[in-house]
Enzyme design. Structure first.
Site, PDB file in Angstrom:
ATOM      1  CG  HIS A 260      -1.887   1.114   1.228  1.00 31.24           C
ATOM      2  ND1 HIS A 260      -2.888   1.411   0.458  1.00 31.24           N
ATOM      3  CD2 HIS A 260      -1.904   2.454   2.001  1.00 31.24           C
ATOM      4  CE1 HIS A 260      -3.561   2.523   0.635  1.00 31.24           C
ATOM      5  NE2 HIS A 260      -3.060   2.906   1.691  1.00 31.24           N
ATOM      6  CG  ASP A 262      -1.343   6.330   2.503  1.00 32.21           C
ATOM      7  OD1 ASP A 262      -2.296   5.604   1.984  1.00 32.21           O
ATOM      8  OD2 ASP A 262      -0.712   6.209   3.605  1.00 32.21           O
ATOM      9  CG  ASP A 349      -5.335   3.160   4.736  1.00 29.25           C
ATOM     10  OD1 ASP A 349      -5.926   2.946   5.812  1.00 29.25           O
ATOM     11  OD2 ASP A 349      -4.443   4.096   4.674  1.00 29.25           O
ATOM     12  CG  HIS A 554      -7.094   7.157   1.717  1.00 25.52           C
ATOM     13  ND1 HIS A 554      -6.733   6.231   1.244  1.00 25.52           N
ATOM     14  CD2 HIS A 554      -5.789   7.447   2.889  1.00 25.52           C
ATOM     15  CE1 HIS A 554      -5.300   5.398   1.546  1.00 25.52           C
ATOM     16  NE2 HIS A 554      -5.147   6.256   2.792  1.00 25.52           N
TER      17      HIS A 554
END
Length: 1017
Positions: A260, A262, A349, A554
């Site tokens: 993951h 971001d 997430d 997000h």
């Protein structure tokens, strides 16, 4: 060999094995101390520092200066490039040789001009394999480059991870040497660690636990770290244990590599591009060594970045995608061209999931959804890990939450056992996802993780573990899904509720730019249909939409990012505004292309219903004059004559009266508004019925300040206890003054000192014929850990309040009966919320806010927060926003609350027309039912040469309805299509009298492909 004693002490045996593999204790004589053999320093080390993120070809041309281990470099966000010249000793022939590299910055190894592996201490990647086995003829000398970013895996927070970055932080190179790596020692360490994990995880009550511990103990007995010839005997003991298989009913764990990253968070967007390269090139290297390893990658935006910045790496990614090892998942632009249609919606997430997502997934051909974020719930444990999720319209998708409650597993026995023990659907689902690899800041899987998982493939006492793909996992879940439960409605995250409000400027930019792009698409579509010469700006729109979606990541639109990211996001919005406004003008010009003449004005309505509104029209010299304009649905009208020449108003004009006590009344014959001398709302009456909307003895438009100190996640969380610190902000009598004196518009304004550091000014505006009163607000906000809201106590009683969401609305409780109710003390909404009882209600509309709550009969809109991490400047400064209050008879649907909120958010446009503006009004589209909203009009993506448009409509009331869509465009053919604009083979519609009949079920979203007739030349 002496026989083992008959009795063993559990703790001493366990700790004996632990010390044998420890990186801290007894490394002079234990097995861990033998992982690396002979070593030597690198031949020549040199470096240079740069504030830029340079391409490789440019970096290697720079002037490198001598460097050594122990050197410091920095500051934060700079880059240090190292040239590493190596000479491998002759004596190492036949051995596996590694470059060992440790630094607190994130590194990327370049070899022969291409990136080959990431080196990140925090991601347990501290060595690069130069050769598996040094051959007689292999070159002994080579040169590598290591690009080291001056930031860690999770940024460079000062003092704590989420603190604002330390701009002066320095980084250090602590190790750079060549060493012989003992693969057999590594495999023994993996086995011993797994056996320890099984012994601890299964515990003293389990037979298999003792077998694991005694096997490990016996391995220590037979294994002499100084004598490699003893290793095979120890290995055989482990193989015998792991070769004892479980039964057929064992739970199956599907282990998928994951990383993951971001898209921006505690580091800027540009650093994410390099994180992708570091992480993915390492994953590809693992795929080469482990053909059964499958890696899921979930963001199309990141693939696009790698494609443009690292073309060689991108080609290799495509190669492994064809082999089925690199699997693009997701289905969205961020948090997801690759030429592949996703069958899974992958969003691990994001801070909660809208009740319209299942329908949107269906419209894109997706029936499967994976996340794990609801495991972060603060109050209630979500009752399922595998279930069907039913959306607002009844669409159902299969959902899986990995029961290990993480997307960053490391392959330990503890995690494998937790995955089974934690599964809340035992007896209903016998398969689970296990996403392994360092995440958030990238990093991804390691060889050690893979070695662990492969060893655990089928061992008695543990679940089965298979290296698998998302598709295999979901296929297994689908094949045995008859017993699964169904969850209806939103998936609300009981945490991070502060992100609905943090960084108000980002929220405002998001709402404004959504509107601008909506309007550009509509006007460009109309210009395309009416003008043979007009070129639809498809490429520009794609670029602007992608910028907007990038900001919807997000940790950006939520405001939970560092200052550098927030500033970049604001630049993206500015780009969208300026380019968007240019495109609007171009489309308006094409729409009314006619004879050249003096510049005129075109009044444009981009909403699908007729509007009669007061508008401030520009006059020469920069002044404005008010006019009442009537503009048809999705069309335009000429500028009306000056007010003096306008016919008498069909509605009552606005009356404004200031009483001797300083209070002001605004009345337009529909509603009557009374403000006390400090600007608070003492009365709001629906004139026709005389019904009062404000609770008896209470006042509305009451600003309230709360202390806002969460437990840890500063920009993210507002805690329930903040409600205990409520302080009304009291104004000073005498500050209320009349603004506009009535007629077409009446207003009053006042100033309010919120605190010694912050102040507010507000104009309360009522227009002729308007069913709501607007509150134009300007705040100068300089606070720390405070939360500003505005409250309206309503004379309405209801146990449910209604909130707008995407393509619809839903109800949430106004009471705190259960833990599920009070966990939603702060919720999200889009343009409106409403509290209604039978026959009457009160709606609160807004133009850029997302945080809200209704408790009892008090409607509360969240305005501003003041967190200090990860951005110490979040929300500081000047803010402008508008909210509005609309009392109504009957239901909010019949009263037009939805239309009113759209109108507040999509003001009528006065666009310059290059020739005399058209003298008559024109409407492109209208819909016969107020329940149906024509939300989007755009050019079809796939067929610019066929001149096709796509219309997106949705049912907004929650009802079954038939309606007519009226068209004024030259349409040749109309076909229903899905959200990806793929025509429905049975979806051909009959066009009668320029009308199409459409049928909707509650909250259904329909997409329509219109093929236009060729325009007359």
């Amino acid at each position: 060999m002496a026989a083992a004693p008959a009795l063993k002490h559990w703790r001493t045996t366990l700790e004996r094995v632990e010390k044998f593999v420890s990186p801290l204790y007894f490394t002079d004589c234990n097995l861990r101390g033998r992982l690396f053999g002979a070593s030597c320093p690198v031949a020549v080390l040199s470096s240079f520092l740069t504030p830029e993120r340079l391409p490789y070809q440019e970096a290697v041309q720079r002037d490198f200066r001598p460097a050594q281990v122990g050197d410091s470099f920095g500051p934060t966000w700079w880059t240090c490039w190292f040239r590493v010249e190596l000479t491998i000793p002759e004596a190492w022939v036949g051995q596996e040789v590694h470059l060992c590299w440790e630094s607190d910055g994130e590194g990327l190894v370049w070899r022969d001009g291409e990136p080959v592996q990431g080196l990140t201490k925090e991601g347990e990647k501290t060595s690069y394999v130069l050769t598996d086995r040094l051959g007689e003829r292999d070159p002994r000398s080579l040169t590598l480059y290591v690009e080291v970013a001056c930031n860690g895996l999770l940024g460079a927070g000062k003092g704590s991870m989420i603190a604002a970055p330390d701009p002066e932080k320095m980084f250090q190179l602590s190790r750079a040497e060549l060493a012989v790596f003992h693969r057999d020692v590594h495999m023994l360490l993996v086995d011993l660690e797994l056996l320890l994990g099984i012994a601890k995880g299964l515990g003293k009550d389990n037979q298999r636990s003792f077998q694991a511990l005694y096997t490990a103990n016996q391995m220590v007995n037979v294994c002499d770290p100084a004598q490699p010839e003893t290793f095979p005997v120890a290995q055989a003991l482990a193989s015998r244990f792991f070769g004892q298989h479980g039964g057929e009913s064992q739970h199956t764990i599907h282990a998928t590599g994951h990383c993951h990253i971001d898209t921006a968070w505690l580091w800027p967007f540009k650093e994410t591009v390099r994180k992708c390269a570091r992480s993915w090139v390492t994953a590809l290297q693992l795929m080469e060594r482990n053909p059964e390893f499958i890696f899921a990658c979930s963001q199309a935006q990141q693939l696009e970045w790698v494609k443009s910045r690292y073309p060689g790496l991108y080609s290799r990614i495509q190669e492994f995608a064809c082999r089925g090892q690199f699997v693009p998942v997701g289905g969205t632009w961020v948090e997801m061209e690759f030429g592949k249609m996703c069958s899974e919606f992958w969003l691990p997430d994001t801070f909660g999931y809208s009740a319209q997502l299942p329908q949107i997934m269906h419209g894109c051909g997706i029936r499967r959804f994976l996340t794990q974020k609801l495991s972060w719930n603060l109050v209630n444990s979500f009752p399922h890990h595998t279930f069907f999720w039913e959306g607002l319209d009844g669409s159902r998708v299969l959902v899986h939450f990995p029961p290990g409650d993480s997307y960053g597993m490391q392959g330990s026995v503890e995690e494998v056992l937790k995955t089974v023990a934690n599964n809340r659907d035992k007896g209903r689902a016998n398969h689970s996802a296990f996403l392994f690899g360092f995440g958030d800041g990238g990093g991804g899987p390691t060889q050690t993780m893979l070695d662990r998982l492969k060893r655990l493939s089928n061992t008695d006492g543990l679940p089965r573990v298979q290296l698998s793909s998302p598709r295999q996992l979901f296929s297994a879940l689908e094949s045995d899904s008859e017993q699964l439960c169904t969850w209806v409605g939103e998936l609300f995250l009981e945490l991070h509720n502060g992100t609905y409000t943090t960084h108000a400027q980002i929220k405002k930019g998001n709402r404004e730019c959504e509107r601008i792009l909506h309007d550009v698409e509509l006007l460009s579509s109309l210009a395309l249909a009416r003008s043979a010469q007009f070129l639809y700006p498809a490429a520009q729109l794609q670029h602007l939409w992608r910028l907007l979606l990038l900001n919807q990541f997000h940790d950006v639109v939520t405001g939970s990012c560092i200052q550098m990211v927030a500033e970049e996001a604001m630049c993206h919005y500015e780009d969208i505004r300026s380019h968007g406004n240019t495109l609007l003008s171009a489309a308006a010009a094409a729409l009314c292309a006619g004879e050249p003449g003096p510049e005129g004005l075109l009044i444009v309505n981009t909403l699908p219903w007729k509007r009669i509104e007061v508008m401030a029209l520009p006059k020469p010299g920069g002044a404005h004059s008010l006019a009442l304009v009537t503009v048809p649905s999705m069309g335009y009208a000429p500028v009306p004559p000056p007010t003096s020449l306008q016919p008498l108003l069909p509605q009552q004009p606005v009356f404004v009266v200031q009483e001797t006590d300083g209070s002001v009344t605004l009345d337009n014959g529909i509603i009557r508004v009374k403000l006390d001398p400090t600007g608070r709302l003492t009365s709001l009456v629906l004139v026709a019925s005389g019904r009062e909307a404000i609770a008896e003895g209470a006042v509305g438009n009451q600003f309230v300040l709360f202390d806002d100190v969460p437990l840890y996640w500063d920009a993210w969380d507002v805690m329930d206890y903040h409600l205990e610190t409520r302080k009304p902000v009291l104004g000073q009598a005498g500050t209320l003054a009349v603004g506009t004196e009535g007629g077409l518009r009446g207003s009053a304004w006042f100033l309010l000192q919120i605190s010694p550091n912050s102040r507010l000014s507000q104009e309360v505006v009522l227009d002729v014929g308007c069913p709501y009163v607007r509150f134009h607000t300007e705040v100068h906000w300089h606070e720390a850990h405070k939360f500003l809201k505005v409250e309206f106590p309503a004379r309405v009683r209801s146990s449910q309040a209604t909130y707008e969401i995407q393509f619809g609305h839903l109800q949430r409780p106004t009471h705190y009966n259960t833990s599920w109710d009070w966990a939603r003390f702060e919720v999200w909404a889009h343009r409106w919320m409403d509290l209604s009882e039978h026959g009457f209600g009160l709606a609160l509309l807004n133009d850029c806010k997302y945080g809200a709550s209704v408790r009892g009969s008090i409607l509360s809109l969240s305005l501003l927060r003041a967190p200090k991490a990860p951005d110490a400047t979040a929300d500081t400064g000047r803010h402008e926003f508008t909210y509005a209050l609309m009392p109504h008879k009957g239901s909010f649907q019949d009263a037009g609350v939805i239309q009113a909120a759209y109108s507040l958010n999509f003001p009528l446009l006065a666009l310059p027309a290059p020739s005399p503006a058209p003298a008559t009004s024109w409407s492109a589209f209208s819909v016969s039912s107020p329940a149906v909203v024509l939300e989007t009009v755009k050019q079809a993506e796939s067929s610019p040469q066929r001149r096709s448009l796509v219309l997106r409509l949705y049912e907004a009331h929650g009802s079954h309805v038939d309606c007519w869509l009226h068209l004024s465009l030259p349409v040749q053919e109309a076909i229903l299509c899905d959200l990806l604009e793929r025509p429905d083979p049975a979806g051909h519609l009959t066009l009668r009298d320029n009308r199409l009949k459409l049928t909707f079920s509650p909250f259904q979203v329909l997409s329509l492909l219109l093929v236009l007739q060729p325009p007359p030349h």
